[in-house]
Design a protein around this motif. Structure first.
Motif, short mmCIF file in Angstrom:
data_model
loop_
_atom_site.label_atom_id
_atom_site.label_comp_id
_atom_site.label_asym_id
_atom_site.label_seq_id
_atom_site.Cartn_x
_atom_site.Cartn_y
_atom_site.Cartn_z
N PRO A 12 27.04 10.04 19.75
CA PRO A 12 25.90 10.64 20.44
C PRO A 12 25.49 9.78 21.63
CG PRO A 12 25.52 10.56 18.08
CD PRO A 12 26.78 9.80 18.36
N VAL A 13 24.86 10.38 22.60
CA VAL A 13 24.52 9.68 23.84
C VAL A 13 23.65 8.46 23.58
CG1 VAL A 13 23.37 9.93 26.06
CG2 VAL A 13 24.74 11.79 25.17
N ASP A 14 22.66 8.55 22.68
CA ASP A 14 21.78 7.40 22.46
C ASP A 14 22.52 6.24 21.81
OD1 ASP A 14 22.08 8.80 20.12
OD2 ASP A 14 20.05 8.44 19.40
N GLU A 15 23.46 6.50 20.92
CA GLU A 15 24.25 5.42 20.32
C GLU A 15 25.18 4.80 21.35
OE1 GLU A 15 26.34 6.23 16.73
OE2 GLU A 15 24.65 7.34 15.87
N GLU A 16 25.72 5.61 22.25
CA GLU A 16 26.63 5.11 23.26
C GLU A 16 25.88 4.19 24.22
OE1 GLU A 16 29.19 7.08 26.80
OE2 GLU A 16 29.37 7.99 24.82
N SER A 17 24.69 4.56 24.65
CA SER A 17 23.93 3.71 25.57
C SER A 17 23.50 2.42 24.87
CB SER A 17 22.72 4.46 26.13
OG SER A 17 21.86 4.84 25.08
N LEU A 50 25.20 0.89 22.53
CA LEU A 50 26.40 0.08 22.47
C LEU A 50 26.67 -0.59 23.82
CD1 LEU A 50 28.90 -0.84 20.88
CD2 LEU A 50 30.04 1.23 21.67
N ILE A 51 26.48 0.11 24.90
CA ILE A 51 26.68 -0.46 26.23
C ILE A 51 25.68 -1.58 26.49
CG2 ILE A 51 26.51 0.04 28.71
CD1 ILE A 51 27.75 2.80 28.05
N ASN A 52 24.43 -1.37 26.11
CA ASN A 52 23.41 -2.42 26.30
C ASN A 52 23.74 -3.67 25.49
OD1 ASN A 52 21.89 -0.94 28.10
ND2 ASN A 52 20.62 -0.03 26.50
N ARG A 53 24.20 -3.50 24.26
CA ARG A 53 24.57 -4.66 23.44
C ARG A 53 25.76 -5.40 24.03
NH1 ARG A 53 24.85 -1.68 17.94
NH2 ARG A 53 26.73 -2.94 17.82
N ALA A 54 26.72 -4.64 24.59
CA ALA A 54 27.89 -5.26 25.20
C ALA A 54 27.49 -6.08 26.43
CB ALA A 54 28.92 -4.21 25.57
N ARG A 55 26.60 -5.54 27.27
CA ARG A 55 26.13 -6.27 28.45
C ARG A 55 25.39 -7.54 28.04
NH1 ARG A 55 24.27 -0.88 31.56
NH2 ARG A 55 26.29 -0.38 32.46
N ASN A 56 24.57 -7.44 27.00
CA ASN A 56 23.84 -8.60 26.50
C ASN A 56 24.82 -9.67 26.01
OD1 ASN A 56 21.78 -10.27 25.63
ND2 ASN A 56 21.53 -9.20 23.67
N PHE A 57 25.84 -9.26 25.29
CA PHE A 57 26.87 -10.18 24.79
C PHE A 57 27.58 -10.87 25.94
CE2 PHE A 57 31.23 -10.98 23.33
CZ PHE A 57 30.97 -11.80 22.25
N ARG A 58 27.93 -10.10 26.98
CA ARG A 58 28.64 -10.67 28.13
C ARG A 58 27.76 -11.69 28.85
NH1 ARG A 58 30.45 -6.63 32.56
NH2 ARG A 58 32.16 -6.23 31.14
N GLY A 112 25.07 -19.29 26.06
CA GLY A 112 24.00 -19.24 25.08
C GLY A 112 24.51 -18.89 23.70
N VAL A 113 23.66 -19.09 22.72
CA VAL A 113 24.00 -18.76 21.36
C VAL A 113 23.72 -17.27 21.15
CG1 VAL A 113 23.45 -19.18 18.92
CG2 VAL A 113 23.38 -21.05 20.58
N ILE A 114 24.70 -16.59 20.58
CA ILE A 114 24.57 -15.16 20.37
C ILE A 114 23.91 -14.91 19.01
CG2 ILE A 114 25.83 -12.99 20.13
CD1 ILE A 114 27.98 -14.26 21.93
N GLN A 115 22.79 -14.21 19.05
CA GLN A 115 22.07 -13.87 17.82
C GLN A 115 22.46 -12.45 17.39
OE1 GLN A 115 20.03 -15.94 16.20
NE2 GLN A 115 20.43 -17.54 17.72
N PRO A 116 22.83 -12.27 16.13
CA PRO A 116 23.16 -10.92 15.68
C PRO A 116 21.90 -10.05 15.69
CG PRO A 116 23.22 -12.43 13.83
CD PRO A 116 22.98 -13.25 15.07
N GLN A 117 22.07 -8.80 16.09
CA GLN A 117 20.95 -7.86 16.11
C GLN A 117 20.85 -7.14 14.79
OE1 GLN A 117 21.42 -5.29 19.44
NE2 GLN A 117 20.61 -6.81 20.89
N GLN A 118 19.62 -6.85 14.41
CA GLN A 118 19.39 -6.14 13.14
C GLN A 118 19.44 -4.65 13.36
OE1 GLN A 118 18.87 -7.59 10.13
NE2 GLN A 118 19.02 -9.65 10.92
#
Length: 118
Positions: free
Chosen positions: A90-95, A97-105, A112-118
């Motif tokens: 779904p569109v909201d899950e896809e966006s 996922l993209i935001n999490r990928a940009r944050n990771f990058r 920085g230390v990567i904190q897992p998201q809940q």
């Protein structure tokens, strides 16, 4: 009975029996409702109950005369075409996922230390 799909190449099962890949044709000996299942990689599996109606000449009591006294054999063909729905996020899950990928990058570039998201 001929079964087609859009896109072609979907696996077809009729009443739990694998028939082949679309477009596929099969003979049938009785009319009624058939369970048809179509599946293809990347598409949602479609399972439905498809009525296969008898023509007027094959209904009781006319069928006795058409089966025994007709000078030629009657062939009944049914053609069914189904549109498969593409599987995807779904569109909201896809966006998300993209935001999490940009944050990771960005965290990886900064070191920085990567904190897992809940």
């Amino acid at each position: 009975m001929t079964i087609r799909s859009n896109p072609p190449g979907a696996l077809v099962e009729v009443d739990g029996e694998r028939i082949g890949l679309t477009p596929v044709s099969m003979d049938f000996t009785y009319y009624g409702t058939r369970e048809i299942s179509l599946s293809a990689p990347g598409y949602e599996t479609m399972t439905l109950l498809q009525p296969v109606p008898a023509p007027p000449g094959q209904r009781f009591p006319i069928d006795f005369f058409t089966n025994h006294f007709m000078p030629r054999k009657v062939t009944d063909r049914h053609d069914f075409t189904y549109n498969l729905v593409q599987r995807g996020m779904p569109v909201d899950e896809e966006s998300d996922l993209i935001n999490r990928a940009r944050n990771f990058r960005s965290q990886a570039e900064v070191g920085g230390v990567i904190q897992p998201q809940q």
